[in-house]
Design a protein around this motif. Structure first.
Motif, PDB file in Angstrom:
ATOM      1  N   VAL A 189      -6.664 -46.539  41.021  1.00  0.00           N
ATOM      2  CA  VAL A 189      -5.715 -46.226  39.947  1.00  0.00           C
ATOM      3  C   VAL A 189      -5.747 -44.731  39.634  1.00  0.00           C
ATOM      4  N   ALA A 190      -6.948 -44.160  39.586  1.00  0.00           N
ATOM      5  CA  ALA A 190      -7.071 -42.728  39.326  1.00  0.00           C
ATOM      6  C   ALA A 190      -6.370 -41.908  40.409  1.00  0.00           C
ATOM      7  N   GLN A 191      -6.481 -42.354  41.668  1.00  0.00           N
ATOM      8  CA  GLN A 191      -5.791 -41.664  42.756  1.00  0.00           C
ATOM      9  C   GLN A 191      -4.276 -41.741  42.584  1.00  0.00           C
ATOM     10  N   LEU A 192      -3.776 -42.916  42.260  1.00  0.00           N
ATOM     11  CA  LEU A 192      -2.329 -43.076  42.066  1.00  0.00           C
ATOM     12  C   LEU A 192      -1.828 -42.193  40.936  1.00  0.00           C
ATOM     13  N   LYS A 193      -2.594 -42.108  39.857  1.00  0.00           N
ATOM     14  CA  LYS A 193      -2.160 -41.302  38.707  1.00  0.00           C
ATOM     15  C   LYS A 193      -2.148 -39.808  39.014  1.00  0.00           C
ATOM     16  N   ARG A 194      -2.900 -39.387  40.028  1.00  0.00           N
ATOM     17  CA  ARG A 194      -2.890 -37.967  40.410  1.00  0.00           C
ATOM     18  C   ARG A 194      -1.527 -37.526  40.927  1.00  0.00           C
ATOM     19  N   TYR A 195      -0.777 -38.478  41.474  1.00  0.00           N
ATOM     20  CA  TYR A 195       0.475 -38.125  42.139  1.00  0.00           C
ATOM     21  C   TYR A 195       1.714 -38.662  41.419  1.00  0.00           C
ATOM     22  N   LEU A 196       1.603 -39.798  40.797  1.00  0.00           N
ATOM     23  CA  LEU A 196       2.746 -40.377  40.095  1.00  0.00           C
ATOM     24  C   LEU A 196       2.871 -39.734  38.715  1.00  0.00           C
TER      25      LEU A 196
ATOM     26  N   LEU B 210       0.020 -51.262  40.491  1.00  0.00           N
ATOM     27  CA  LEU B 210       1.204 -50.535  40.033  1.00  0.00           C
ATOM     28  C   LEU B 210       1.975 -51.324  38.985  1.00  0.00           C
ATOM     29  N   SER B 211       2.005 -52.645  39.125  1.00  0.00           N
ATOM     30  CA  SER B 211       2.654 -53.477  38.110  1.00  0.00           C
ATOM     31  C   SER B 211       1.938 -53.342  36.776  1.00  0.00           C
ATOM     32  N   HIS B 212       0.615 -53.378  36.776  1.00  0.00           N
ATOM     33  CA  HIS B 212      -0.160 -53.221  35.546  1.00  0.00           C
ATOM     34  C   HIS B 212       0.000 -51.814  34.970  1.00  0.00           C
ATOM     35  N   MET B 213       0.363 -50.840  35.808  1.00  0.00           N
ATOM     36  CA  MET B 213       0.596 -49.479  35.337  1.00  0.00           C
ATOM     37  C   MET B 213       1.995 -49.300  34.750  1.00  0.00           C
ATOM     38  N   GLY B 214       2.829 -50.350  34.832  1.00  0.00           N
ATOM     39  CA  GLY B 214       4.141 -50.289  34.198  1.00  0.00           C
ATOM     40  C   GLY B 214       5.313 -50.067  35.127  1.00  0.00           C
TER      41      GLY B 214
ATOM     42  N   TRP C  87      11.798 -44.519  54.863  1.00  0.00           N
ATOM     43  CA  TRP C  87      11.320 -44.382  53.482  1.00  0.00           C
ATOM     44  C   TRP C  87      12.052 -43.258  52.755  1.00  0.00           C
ATOM     45  N   LEU C  88      12.314 -42.173  53.446  1.00  0.00           N
ATOM     46  CA  LEU C  88      13.072 -41.083  52.814  1.00  0.00           C
ATOM     47  C   LEU C  88      14.501 -41.519  52.520  1.00  0.00           C
ATOM     48  N   ARG C  89      15.060 -42.337  53.379  1.00  0.00           N
ATOM     49  CA  ARG C  89      16.432 -42.819  53.164  1.00  0.00           C
ATOM     50  C   ARG C  89      16.537 -43.662  51.905  1.00  0.00           C
ATOM     51  N   ILE C  90      15.571 -44.546  51.673  1.00  0.00           N
ATOM     52  CA  ILE C  90      15.679 -45.464  50.532  1.00  0.00           C
ATOM     53  C   ILE C  90      15.140 -44.860  49.240  1.00  0.00           C
ATOM     54  N   LEU C  91      14.553 -43.664  49.327  1.00  0.00           N
ATOM     55  CA  LEU C  91      14.140 -42.959  48.113  1.00  0.00           C
ATOM     56  C   LEU C  91      15.350 -42.322  47.438  1.00  0.00           C
ATOM     57  N   LYS C  92      15.315 -42.282  46.105  1.00  0.00           N
ATOM     58  CA  LYS C  92      16.321 -41.529  45.364  1.00  0.00           C
ATOM     59  C   LYS C  92      16.068 -40.036  45.562  1.00  0.00           C
ATOM     60  N   PRO C  93      17.071 -39.195  45.444  1.00  0.00           N
ATOM     61  CA  PRO C  93      16.833 -37.740  45.497  1.00  0.00           C
ATOM     62  C   PRO C  93      15.781 -37.336  44.460  1.00  0.00           C
ATOM     63  N   GLY C  94      14.806 -36.576  44.882  1.00  0.00           N
ATOM     64  CA  GLY C  94      13.704 -36.192  44.009  1.00  0.00           C
ATOM     65  C   GLY C  94      12.590 -37.212  43.952  1.00  0.00           C
ATOM     66  N   GLY C  95      12.739 -38.345  44.643  1.00  0.00           N
ATOM     67  CA  GLY C  95      11.717 -39.384  44.630  1.00  0.00           C
ATOM     68  C   GLY C  95      10.481 -38.995  45.408  1.00  0.00           C
ATOM     69  N   LEU C  96       9.377 -39.714  45.169  1.00  0.00           N
ATOM     70  CA  LEU C  96       8.085 -39.401  45.778  1.00  0.00           C
ATOM     71  C   LEU C  96       7.691 -40.449  46.824  1.00  0.00           C
ATOM     72  N   LEU C  97       7.147 -39.955  47.919  1.00  0.00           N
ATOM     73  CA  LEU C  97       6.543 -40.787  48.953  1.00  0.00           C
ATOM     74  C   LEU C  97       5.052 -40.509  48.948  1.00  0.00           C
ATOM     75  N   LEU C  98       4.248 -41.558  48.780  1.00  0.00           N
ATOM     76  CA  LEU C  98       2.798 -41.415  48.704  1.00  0.00           C
ATOM     77  C   LEU C  98       2.162 -42.334  49.742  1.00  0.00           C
ATOM     78  N   ASN C  99       1.479 -41.723  50.705  1.00  0.00           N
ATOM     79  CA  ASN C  99       0.891 -42.479  51.811  1.00  0.00           C
ATOM     80  C   ASN C  99      -0.605 -42.209  51.890  1.00  0.00           C
ATOM     81  N   PHE C 100      -1.398 -43.274  51.809  1.00  0.00           N
ATOM     82  CA  PHE C 100      -2.841 -43.201  52.040  1.00  0.00           C
ATOM     83  C   PHE C 100      -3.125 -43.813  53.412  1.00  0.00           C
TER      84      PHE C 100
END
Length: 605
Positions: A398-405, A427-431, A497-510
């Protein structure tokens, strides 16, 4: 690629004594040798290559006397440990130099201390024509050596030569590789042929051998005779023919690539003990092979190059007369790829112009193998993720996800390759409004069950991360964990993934550079690790699948960054120490691989 100087020098002295020929081994200054005892021959007995007695250091190059009266350069590398025997041939066509030079260098470099069984190498099967620099002959100019196999003991000189090779080089052989190039007139894209008219087990093993080659395409042969490898397969020997290079030239890169393919094949067959080298391609099946011949003598003007893709009805080339009038146009009969073509300006009636085939993507069974593998692991994976959600490691994730989202939580998230739903639930529990997709139905069933247990609101569906089917701009975020290394085409996944992202959206890959690790090597994992419970056969299956995925031969995340740059991404965040921040305890969840975090933003409109 291992390189070392020749360990001893050998000189073969041929002496005629009436009706008896002798090949004598001269001891090297690098060590004592017993001599090639079985090489001494008489007219009624000629040596079999696999039965040659080896010097004490178990490796050597010499000339093998054939019963047609010729001699061919050969090498035998014999290991101390028992194992299979492989025959590597080159020079069936005298102007195909890449394979010949690769065979020569392999004979010098292969280390007998690493060999299980025997490696037999024929460096120039058509030696006479090779040394005379005849273009398409085998022994003389009358016939093509390659096409007359298995030959005839009472036939033409070329047929007798082929029969001698079969009778003296094939016995005792378990596998065969025939090294070729385009002829002096031809250029080609690297590809491999595998036996397609033989016992089913032989065909399947031949196909597995073809899969080891670092070439973009593989072609199933449709004949059982004509060609040494085809005849070998009809005799029960799994066999392939590797094509690389052409036009009478050779480059260090081509020679190195041939040798690398042979090393990787030897390792896969258990004949050579070493680490497999990186590869770029997983060969796709090509079928509906077409070889088009010219109907007129004239000037040939190809419109494409080997490796080019085309659609049905496209013009592939024209034959013109000296005034520029078109005599003949070569049209593509179906979609496909150019495998090889004539490059000379002059072309004769009834001579080859171009060869192409259809890429049979439906025969690419990697996704099927991947789904089967993870289906077998889905139940255990569910149990592991259930425990992981109630372990301190979940808070570290969760801490890792919050660094980027963003701090202000909310928005639509796609969890690509969600597995049993670990990220989706966090992610669901994060809202976030989460959709999870996975290609394995068993994983989706587990994710739905686990989400209900954790009272997480998520939507799950079976789906392909490389081809999601969602409309453009559907998500604010796309997240993924340990997925891209399992994909046949990760570049397509990034593009999707870039296609289905909204403009300005984030892609996060671990992910991690899992190609550097062997899952079957358990030395680096704790005794309570999940892999300890899987069984060696499952771990070896993992490695076998991994070998078919080119991404595991790349340096990551450098490869990922290069792909994303090509896709128009200029803003990156990357952390190569993410794994150290997450896996701080050597427990059942511990991952020794260097996990990285890669975050990119889709450019705004």
């Amino acid at each position: 690629m291992p390189r070392k100087p020749c360990r001893f020098e050998m000189e073969c002295v041929r002496k005629a004594r009436g009706r008896t020929d002798h090949l004598l081994y001269r001891q090297s200054r690098y060590g004592r040798g017993k001599g090639w005892d079985s090489v001494m021959t008489e007219t009624d007995r000629f040596p079999v290559l696999s039965e040659l007695e080896m010097p004490e250091n178990r490796s050597g190059e010499t000339f093998l006397p054939l019963k047609d009266g010729t001699e061919i350069p050969v090498a035998v590398i014999a290991g101390q440990k028992p194992g299979k025997t492989i025959l590597i041939t080159a020079g069936m066509h005298p102007d195909e130099y890449v394979g010949i030079e690769a065979a020569v260098e392999l004979a010098r470099e292969l280390d007998p201390d690493r060999v299980r069984g025997k490696i037999l190498i024929v460096m120039a099967a058509g030696r006479t024509a090779f040394e005379k620099r005849d273009v398409r002959a085998g022994v003389d100019e009358s016939q093509n050596l390659y096409l007359v196999f298995p030959g005839k003991a009472d036939g033409t000189p070329v047929e007798r030569h082929a029969e001698a090779i079969v009778s003296q080089c094939f016995p005792g052989v378990d596998y065969m590789v025939d090294l070729h190039s385009g002829c002096i007139f031809e250029s080609l894209t690297p590809h491999v042929y595998y036996a397609g008219k033989a016992d089913p087990a032989v065909m399947e093993m031949s196909r597995e051998m073809a899969r080891q080659m670092d070439v973009p395409y593989m072609v199933r042969s449709g004949v059982s005779r004509g060609g040494a490898y085809n005849y070998a397969s009809s005799c029960g020997i799994p066999a392939v023919l590797l094509e690389r290079g052409g036009q009478g030239s050779r480059t260090e890169e081509e020679i190195y690539s041939d040798k690398r393919d042979i090393y990787n094949l030897l390792i896969r067959l258990g004949i050579y003990e070493a680490q497999k080298e990186d590869r770029t391609y997983y060969p796709l099946d090509v079928d509906k092979l077409v070889l088009q011949y010219a109907e007129y003598t004239g000037l040939w003007y190809p419109e494409k190059k080997p490796g080019d893709l085309f659609e049905r009805g496209e013009i592939l080339g024209n034959v013109k007369d000296y005034s520029g009038e078109i005599l003949e146009t070569c049209y593509a009969s179906h979609d496909g790829v150019i495998l090889y073509q004539t490059e000379t300006l002059a072309i004769g009636e009834n001579t080859p112009m171009i060869a192409y085939g259809r890429i049979a993507k439906e025969k690419d069974d990697r996704e099927e193998r991947i789904v089967s593998y993870w289906s077998k692991r889905s139940a255990g994976f569910l149990e592991q993720k259930r425990r992981e959600l109630h372990n301190p490691i979940a808070d570290r994730w969760v801490a890792q996800l919050k660094r980027y989202l963003p701090e202000k939580q909310g928005g639509k998230v796609l969890d690509a390759g969600c597995g049993a739903g670990f990220f989706s639930i966090l992610l669901s529990h994060m809202g976030y409004e989460v959709t999870g997709i996975d290609l394995t139905p068993g994983m989706i069933e587990g994710a739905e069950k686990l989400a209900r247990e954790e009272k997480a609101v998520c939507r799950f569906e079976v789906g392909d991360a490389m081809k999601t089917g969602f409309p453009d701009g559907s998500f604010d975020f796309v997240v993924s964990r340990n997925l891209t290394w399992t994909l046949p085409d990760p570049e397509q996944a990034y593009r999707e993934w870039l296609r289905i992202l909204k403009p300005g959206g984030l892609l996060l890959n671990f992910d991690a550079n899992y190609g550097l690790d062997n899952a079957a090597d358990l030395a680096a994992v704790p005794k309570n690790h999940t892999h300890m419970q899987l069984g060696m056969s499952t771990l070896q299956e993992n490695e076998a699948i991994k070998e078919t995925l080119p991404i595991n031969g790349y340096a990551r995340p450098a490869w990922d960054l290069e792909i994303l740059r090509r896709l128009g991404i200029g803003e990156f965040r990357i952390d190569t120490s993410a794994g150290k921040q997450i896996y701080i305890c050597e427990d059942e969840f511990y991952n020794p691989a260097p996990v990285f975090a890669l975050c990119v933003r889709k450019p705004p409109e």
